[in-house]
Each structure stands twice: as structure tokens, then as C-alpha cells.
Design a protein around this motif. Structure first.
Motif: not given
Ligand code: MN
Length: 283
Positions: A128-130, A132, A210, A212, A224
Motif C-alpha cells: 500500500d502507498a498509504h 492506513d 492496494d 496504489d 488515492t
């Protein structure tokens, strides 16, 4: 529960449920997304994109054939807590049937729902880029931006490809001792991969992707987007290490937000599902 919809099957294959090893669950959840809406159209779009792919995976020299049963879309109630319950019980049913669950999202929160169907021993490797790792967003503890935090309450979490987080998230992640393999730290370095290998050696592992996590130039159709992402070849390097050293028990591909004409995100997501299954079958 597992309604068969032949017209919507992955790779255009009609596979008998009893004979299938993998159950693909389309999860059109799009309740708590904060920026761009549209991830509920992801599952259908990924399944449609899969029909343009070959069953033969040339990178891995393996043909994914007659192993995936495609379920009808899960009926997701508008309340996030109830939606999580539906996902948890559906994944539990798949596990009871001794099948391997493959979730297709939908917002990232679907991974939290899936995690509750597994034992606490399962390690969650989250691409995931984020990070979270938000405590709560708009007053709600269940949010796609708090997915990793929620899963980490029960299961060990490892983050890969991360590059978007707040300073508060950073402190919380350090306090929680979450291993992070940042996107910018990857240079094909063996140390990076061997560190990951050691963390999951002989463990039961679930992989969550994810979309992204990839660079937005490759994958523009996400809710996003975030600059500076990983490449497809890097992803394969990571997946080979994870599947080679741990015991893969489930995976999901999520946060696809179809853009219409430009469907490269869905194509990549569909190919990843083929790759993950081919890797597991050839391991
Ligand atoms: Mn993300």
C-alpha cells in the motif's frame, strides 16, 4: 451465498465449485473512501479485464486453468460494521469448504473483514502507498485509512511500498513495531528481500495488494494515487519471496477505481491474480 454467475467469470472460465481450489469473491465495498469514489465498480471491471488475458502465465511458465470458481458479487450493506461482518462470514464459509479465498475490491477495508475469518497466527503483508494507520476518520474507527491499524489489533502486519503517512502515523507505527519496506528503499537490494523473507519464514501469510502501491504512471485508476510507487517487476520479486518462504492462505487485490477508456489498472490487477495463483501453484 455463493451464487454462480457464469457470465461474469474470471478468465472466462466456468469452473465447478466442488472442483475449484480458489474462490474469487468480488467485494464491491465503497463506503468509507475519502477522496475519489468508484471502487465499487472495481471487481466487475477486473473480471471483465481478465477476459483479455491468457491463462498461460509466461513470466512463470504456468497455465492457470480450471482452478478458480468465480462467486457472484457479495451483497454489501451500506453500514461499514455490517459490511465487515458480511465479508468475514463469507470468507469463513470459503475456508470451511477448504478453498482458498481471493478477494477483489472494493475499498481496502475489505482486508480487515477478511482478516477476522483467519486465525491470529496469520501474518498480513500489506502492499500500500498509504500506511492506513489513522485512529479514526470523520469519527469512524472503521475506515479504509485505518485498515492496517485495525488488522494489527489481532494479526501481525508488515507494510510494503509505503510512502504516504503523517508524522503521528510514523510514531504510532514505530511504537507498534510494524516492519515497513518503503517504496523508496527498494533498489532490487537483496538485503531488503532477505529481511522480508526472515520475517515470514514458515509463517501462514495473507497478501493484500492496494493497487496504489504501484507507480501512478502504471496504475492511474485508484481512489488515492500517490507518486513514487513500485514497478510490476518489483512486485513480482516481492511476491516470489513471500510465497517462497511463507504459506500463503489468502489474498486480495483492492482499491481499483475504473477510469472507463483507460483500463490498464484493471488489466494489471487481473494479471496479478493470475500471477499470485501461478506462483502458489508452482511453489
Ligand atoms: Mn492506499
Amino acid at each position: 451465498m455463493l451464487l454462480y454467475e457464469g457470465k461474469d467469470s474470471f478468465l472466462e472460465e466456468i469452473v465447478d465449485f466442488k472442483k475449484a481450489k480458489y474462490v474469487l469473491l468480488p467485494v464491491p465495498m465503497d463506503i468509507t473512501t475519502t477522496y475519489l469514489k468508484g471502487t465499487k465498480f472495481g471487481p466487475r471491471s477486473i473480471i471483465e479485464a481478465s477476459r483479455s488475458l491468457e491463462n498461460y502465465d509466461s513470466e512463470l511458465d504456468f497455465e492457470v486453468k480450471d482452478v478458480i470458481f468465480t462467486s457472484g458479487e457479495l451483497e454489501i450493506p451500506p453500514d461499514a460494521t455490517k459490511a465487515i461482518d458480511v465479508i468475514k462470514s463469507t470468507v469463513s464459509d470459503v475456508l470451511l469448504e477448504k478453498k482458498f479465498p481471493v478477494l477483489v475490491g472494493g475499498e481496502h477495508t475489505i482486508t480487515y473483514g477478511a482478516s477476522l475469518a483467519f486465525g491470529e497466527d496469520v501474518v498480513f503483508v500489506i502492499f500500500d502507498a498509504h500506511a492506513d494507520f489513522k485512529k479514526d476518520v470523520l469519527g469512524s474507527p472503521i475506515n479504509h485509512a485505518s485498515n492496517s491499524r485495525l488488522i494489527n489489533k489481532r494479526n501481525k502486519v508488515i507494510l510494503v511500498g509505503t510512502r504516504s503517512l503523517s508524522q503521528e502515523d510514523k510514531k504510532d507505527l514505530e511504537k507498534s513495531k510494524i516492519p515497513i519496506f518503503r517504496a523508496q528503499d527498494y533498489g532490487g537490494l537483496k538485503t531488503n528481500l532477505s529481511e522480508l523473507k526472515n520475517l515470514i519464514k514458515d509463517k501462514r501469510v495473507y497478501i493484500s495488494i492496494d493497487m496504489d502501491v504501484f507507480d501512478p504512471s502504471l496504475v492511474p485508476g485508484v481512489g488515492t494515487p500517490q507518486p513514487g510507487g513500485i514497478l510490476y517487476e518489483t512486485m513480482l520479486d516481492y511476491l516470489k519471496v513471500i510465497i517462497g518462504s511463507g504459506d500463503l492462505v489468502g489474498f486480495d487485490v483492492n482499491e481499483v477505481r475504473p477510469l472507463g477508456e483507460n483500463n490498464v489498472t484493471e488489466i494489471l490487477a487481473a494479471k496479478l491474480i493470475v500471477d499470485l495463483i501461478a506462483l502458489r501453484e508452482t511453489n
